[in-house]
Design a protein around this motif. Structure first.
Motif, mmCIF file in Angstrom:
data_model
loop_
_atom_site.group_PDB
_atom_site.id
_atom_site.type_symbol
_atom_site.label_atom_id
_atom_site.label_comp_id
_atom_site.label_asym_id
_atom_site.label_seq_id
_atom_site.Cartn_x
_atom_site.Cartn_y
_atom_site.Cartn_z
ATOM 1 N N SER A 1 0.832 -1.199 0.000
ATOM 2 C CA SER A 1 0.000 0.000 0.000
ATOM 3 C C SER A 1 0.869 1.252 0.000
ATOM 4 O O SER A 1 1.834 1.336 0.765
ATOM 5 C CB SER A 1 -0.909 0.008 1.230
ATOM 6 N N TRP B 1 -4.338 -7.260 4.080
ATOM 7 C CA TRP B 1 -4.533 -6.698 2.746
ATOM 8 C C TRP B 1 -5.768 -5.808 2.765
ATOM 9 O O TRP B 1 -6.729 -6.096 3.470
ATOM 10 C CB TRP B 1 -4.772 -7.807 1.726
ATOM 11 N N ILE C 1 -7.652 -1.482 -2.581
ATOM 12 C CA ILE C 1 -7.440 -0.072 -2.891
ATOM 13 C C ILE C 1 -7.487 0.073 -4.406
ATOM 14 O O ILE C 1 -6.656 -0.481 -5.114
ATOM 15 C CB ILE C 1 -6.079 0.426 -2.340
ATOM 16 N N LYS D 1 -3.736 -4.604 -1.746
ATOM 17 C CA LYS D 1 -2.444 -4.082 -1.314
ATOM 18 C C LYS D 1 -2.198 -4.475 0.136
ATOM 19 O O LYS D 1 -3.113 -4.458 0.961
ATOM 20 C CB LYS D 1 -2.401 -2.548 -1.407
ATOM 21 N N THR E 1 -1.159 -3.809 3.755
ATOM 22 C CA THR E 1 -1.102 -2.635 4.620
ATOM 23 C C THR E 1 -0.328 -2.908 5.902
ATOM 24 O O THR E 1 0.117 -1.985 6.570
ATOM 25 C CB THR E 1 -2.517 -2.151 4.988
#
Length: 180
Positions: A85, A151, A154, A159, A161
């Motif tokens: 992210s 995850w 996004i 992504k 995180t």
């Protein structure tokens, strides 16, 4: 949305129905049982085709996990960082440090993958083991590792995180770059 995570249950049901209808046809020699068996076999094939055409969020996250591990193993910086992210700056820094200091020798095996979907399938947690030989700070060896990645979806992509390294036996959290 498909009603199961895999095609195995509908395929098993269709197989059992087809077998029962075949036995009935064998005992009675009535063509209606052959027709029913043919329909069950067609439904078996349709179930399989529908399953492979539908990718659930859980399957997407797991596919991204394997792609992330492959990109990291081959030191593909852009591909690896593409799974992190943009808002997780400390994680990006940690991943860049790992890419520069850790070398995977041979294949990296990802096993024991468990994915939990949260918040209406917009957040996922993957728990897995990564096994392989690696070189880190001049130390080479083979050691099992255990990880939990969080995850978030996004912009239509998953992504990472948050990443937590866990003790392979106890599950206690470890420092990500600790030698163990």
């Amino acid at each position: 949305m498909w009603f199961t995570e895999t095609a195995i249950p509908p395929i098993a049901i269709c197989s059992v129905i087809a077998a029962i209808l075949f036995i009935q046809w064998y005992l009675r020699r009535q063509s209606k049982y052959l027709v029913g068996m043919a329909i069950a076999l067609v439904m078996l094939g349709v179930s399989y085709l529908v399953e492979i055409s539908i990718v659930t969020p859980r399957e997407r996250v797991e596919a991204d996990l394997y792609a992330l591990a492959d990109a990291f193993q081959h030191k593909q910086v852009d591909a690896t960082m593409g799974y992190i992210s943009p808002r997780a700056i400390p994680l990006q820094t940690l991943v860049m440090l790992a890419l520069n200091t850790v070398t995977i020798d041979g294949d990296l095996r990802i096993t024991d993958v468990e994915t939990e979907m949260l918040a209406d399938d917009s957040i996922a947690k993957t728990h897995f083991r990564a096994n392989g030989a690696a070189t880190f700070r001049g130390i080479s060896g083979r050691a099992p590792t255990r990880w939990e990645l969080t995850w978030q979806q996004i912009g239509g992509e998953w992504k990472v995180t948050e990443a937590r390294r866990l003790n392979p036996i106890t599950g206690d959290e470890l420092q990500p770059m600790a030698v163990r």
